[in-house]
Design a protein around this motif. Sequence first.
Motif, mmCIF file in Angstrom:
data_model
loop_
_atom_site.group_PDB
_atom_site.id
_atom_site.type_symbol
_atom_site.label_atom_id
_atom_site.label_comp_id
_atom_site.label_asym_id
_atom_site.label_seq_id
_atom_site.Cartn_x
_atom_site.Cartn_y
_atom_site.Cartn_z
ATOM 1 N N GLU A 1 5.904 9.285 16.500
ATOM 2 C CA GLU A 1 7.280 9.744 16.274
ATOM 3 C C GLU A 1 8.220 9.180 17.331
ATOM 4 O O GLU A 1 9.308 8.702 17.009
ATOM 5 C CB GLU A 1 7.345 11.276 16.303
ATOM 6 C CG GLU A 1 6.794 11.946 15.078
ATOM 7 C CD GLU A 1 6.789 13.458 15.211
ATOM 8 O OE1 GLU A 1 6.500 13.981 16.315
ATOM 9 O OE2 GLU A 1 7.070 14.120 14.195
ATOM 10 N N SER B 1 12.126 5.236 10.282
ATOM 11 C CA SER B 1 11.483 6.451 9.785
ATOM 12 C C SER B 1 10.001 6.373 10.137
ATOM 13 O O SER B 1 9.473 5.292 10.414
ATOM 14 C CB SER B 1 11.654 6.571 8.277
ATOM 15 O OG SER B 1 10.872 5.592 7.616
ATOM 16 N N GLN B 2 9.333 7.515 10.108
ATOM 17 C CA GLN B 2 7.903 7.509 10.394
ATOM 18 C C GLN B 2 7.152 6.687 9.344
ATOM 19 O O GLN B 2 6.229 5.947 9.678
ATOM 20 C CB GLN B 2 7.355 8.930 10.432
ATOM 21 C CG GLN B 2 7.821 9.697 11.651
ATOM 22 C CD GLN B 2 7.300 11.110 11.648
ATOM 23 O OE1 GLN B 2 6.119 11.344 11.400
ATOM 24 N NE2 GLN B 2 8.181 12.056 11.921
ATOM 25 N N ASP C 1 15.444 4.205 -1.676
ATOM 26 C CA ASP C 1 15.814 5.523 -1.172
ATOM 27 C C ASP C 1 17.186 5.948 -1.701
ATOM 28 O O ASP C 1 17.366 7.080 -2.160
ATOM 29 C CB ASP C 1 15.811 5.517 0.361
ATOM 30 C CG ASP C 1 16.087 6.888 0.941
ATOM 31 O OD1 ASP C 1 15.371 7.844 0.577
ATOM 32 O OD2 ASP C 1 17.029 7.006 1.756
#
Length: 129
Positions: A26, A35-36, A107
Motif C-alpha cells: 500500500e 491503485s493497489q 474504470d
Amino acid sequence: MPDSDDSTDRVGITTYIPESQKAQWEAHAAEFNMSQSEFVRSMVQAGRRGFDETGTDSTGSSGSNPGGNIPETVVQALDAEGRLSWEELLEIVIGDVESRLEDAIVDLQENGRIAHQPRDGTYSLQEDL
C-alpha cells in the motif's frame, strides 16, 4: 488460454498475503500514485519478464511506469533486465501509458462517467450524449 491485452473483459483475482506485506505494498503504491490493483498487476508483469525465454514479457505488457516517473521506470527496468536497448526502454515507457489509459477508460466507463461511440471510435463525457 493465451495471454492477450486485446480483450476488454476484466476479471478479479484473490490472493492472501501477510498484513505487513500488504502495508508495504500500500505504501509503495501510494508513493507511485497507483491503485493497489495497478501496483500489483505492474509488479507481477515486471516479475514475469524474467521468466520468459525470449527475455520479453509474453503478454505484451511493458512493465510499470509508476505515476509517470520515467527515470524510476528506467532504473527499475535496467535493474530487472541488466541491459536494454533504446527501443526496449521506449516500449516499456510507452506501453505502460497505453495500459494505464486503458485501465482509466474501463474504470470511467464502468462508473458511467464516459461513453464510447463505436461507430466513430470516440469517447465523450456521459452528460454530452
